[in-house]
Design a protein around this motif. Sequence first.
Motif, short mmCIF file in Angstrom:
data_model
loop_
_atom_site.label_atom_id
_atom_site.label_comp_id
_atom_site.label_asym_id
_atom_site.label_seq_id
_atom_site.Cartn_x
_atom_site.Cartn_y
_atom_site.Cartn_z
N VAL A 71 1.00 -1.09 0.16
CA VAL A 71 -0.05 0.03 0.10
C VAL A 71 0.89 1.34 -0.12
O VAL A 71 0.66 2.31 -0.73
CB VAL A 71 -0.92 0.01 1.18
CG1 VAL A 71 -1.42 1.30 1.52
CG2 VAL A 71 -1.94 -1.03 1.06
N TYR A 95 -2.43 -12.27 -3.11
CA TYR A 95 -3.18 -12.05 -4.32
C TYR A 95 -4.35 -13.14 -4.43
O TYR A 95 -5.43 -13.09 -4.67
CB TYR A 95 -2.51 -12.11 -5.76
CG TYR A 95 -1.61 -11.15 -5.91
CD1 TYR A 95 -1.48 -10.09 -5.04
CD2 TYR A 95 -0.87 -10.80 -7.19
CE1 TYR A 95 -1.01 -8.58 -5.42
CE2 TYR A 95 0.07 -9.67 -7.30
CZ TYR A 95 -0.17 -8.65 -6.40
OH TYR A 95 0.47 -7.53 -6.81
N VAL A 146 -7.32 -11.73 -6.35
CA VAL A 146 -6.97 -10.41 -7.37
C VAL A 146 -5.63 -10.98 -7.97
O VAL A 146 -5.23 -11.77 -7.71
CB VAL A 146 -6.53 -9.25 -6.65
CG1 VAL A 146 -7.93 -8.71 -5.95
CG2 VAL A 146 -5.35 -9.26 -5.74
N ARG A 169 -1.26 -5.62 -7.97
CA ARG A 169 -1.01 -4.82 -6.74
C ARG A 169 -2.16 -4.02 -6.37
O ARG A 169 -2.56 -3.61 -5.46
CB ARG A 169 0.28 -4.30 -6.83
CG ARG A 169 0.66 -3.17 -5.48
CD ARG A 169 1.63 -1.98 -6.12
NE ARG A 169 2.79 -2.71 -6.59
CZ ARG A 169 3.88 -2.91 -5.71
NH1 ARG A 169 3.80 -2.61 -4.45
NH2 ARG A 169 4.93 -3.23 -6.32
N GLY A 170 -2.55 -3.19 -7.47
CA GLY A 170 -3.77 -2.13 -7.44
C GLY A 170 -4.83 -2.69 -7.13
O GLY A 170 -5.40 -2.29 -6.05
N ALA A 171 -5.16 -4.01 -7.71
CA ALA A 171 -6.46 -4.61 -7.15
C ALA A 171 -6.17 -5.10 -5.79
O ALA A 171 -7.26 -5.01 -4.87
CB ALA A 171 -6.68 -5.89 -7.99
N VAL A 211 -4.58 -3.51 -3.34
CA VAL A 211 -4.71 -2.41 -2.58
C VAL A 211 -5.95 -1.91 -2.38
O VAL A 211 -6.59 -1.70 -1.02
CB VAL A 211 -3.74 -1.28 -2.96
CG1 VAL A 211 -3.90 -0.05 -2.46
CG2 VAL A 211 -2.31 -1.50 -2.85
N ALA A 212 -6.76 -1.92 -3.62
CA ALA A 212 -8.10 -1.60 -3.36
C ALA A 212 -8.99 -2.39 -2.56
O ALA A 212 -9.71 -2.03 -1.81
CB ALA A 212 -8.86 -1.53 -4.84
N ALA A 213 -8.61 -3.81 -2.41
CA ALA A 213 -9.43 -4.90 -1.79
C ALA A 213 -9.22 -4.52 -0.25
O ALA A 213 -10.11 -4.46 0.53
CB ALA A 213 -9.08 -6.22 -2.13
N LEU A 218 -8.40 -1.78 1.15
CA LEU A 218 -8.71 -0.45 1.70
C LEU A 218 -10.51 -0.25 1.73
O LEU A 218 -10.85 0.52 2.02
CB LEU A 218 -8.19 0.51 0.77
CG LEU A 218 -6.70 0.78 0.85
CD1 LEU A 218 -6.05 1.77 0.32
CD2 LEU A 218 -6.27 1.03 2.42
N ARG A 219 -11.12 -1.45 1.40
CA ARG A 219 -12.38 -1.13 1.37
C ARG A 219 -12.83 -1.32 2.74
O ARG A 219 -12.23 -1.31 3.80
CB ARG A 219 -13.03 -2.49 1.01
CG ARG A 219 -13.05 -2.61 -0.67
CD ARG A 219 -13.75 -3.71 -1.28
NE ARG A 219 -13.65 -4.06 -2.64
CZ ARG A 219 -13.07 -5.13 -2.97
NH1 ARG A 219 -12.70 -6.17 -2.31
NH2 ARG A 219 -12.83 -5.26 -4.41
#
Length: 258
Positions: free
Chosen positions: A203, A230, A235, A238-240, A242-244, A246-247
């Motif tokens: 992150v 992952y 996912v 990395r972006g996915a 991080v998004a997961a 941070l929900r």
Amino acid sequence: MGARPSNAQLLEALELVREVQSAPDLDSYRRRVLGVRRLVPCDAVGYNEVTVATGETLMVLDPPDAVSPQVAAAFERWGHQHPVIRHHRETGESGPKAISDFLSADELHALELYGGVYRPLGAEDQLSFILPSPPELVVGVAMNRATRGFSAAERELISLVRPHLSQAFRDAHLRSRVDPLGDERLRARGLSPREAEVIRLLVDGHSAARVAESLSISVHTAHNHVANIYGKLGVKSRGAAVAAVLRAEPEGGQAQTT
């Protein structure tokens, strides 16, 4: 050192407690609790979280490079031989205990634990104590020395601060329940303590190589942790990932607590 702590040592202990109690989260707590080396002079101090089922160990160290990836792997393999950990599991006693309370120098040297961990570290003794933790973890702080023996005053200082460090741990643990990157939320997503450390670094924008450097593990091991993360998050990038994490909530409902 004398049999009882001096006034100066007691004031230092009070200052340490204040610092640790003000830690805003578990990551800060883990770093600040290493200040026990101000009370018990030592060559290195480590905060350790051992996952009971797998032996996986999360370490925070002072100095940061005190333990190589090879030594960390050896501890995961041979940590069950540690007499203080074994004593805690058998008795539930959590106060400060030294390896020398249980083993002679010859008995220590005969262990694979010594050959793989303490000999490379140049450590001949270790004073450690246990902190309260969820059932799946054993959490402790350990101070290494190149010579055997710890004084009564040093043990008393640790005994005095330990209840306050324990309460600060509980407080930081509670705060982590509402932090998307806190241990409770990440555990609810199926991540181990080590994987939680890795995702927090991801992150922050760390590459696998920087993750490896920060955690004193090999790049290969870092890549394995990333791949496992992952897989657990479902996912592929990395972006996915991080998004997961941070929900607001883990998929499927509220974060689990212990």
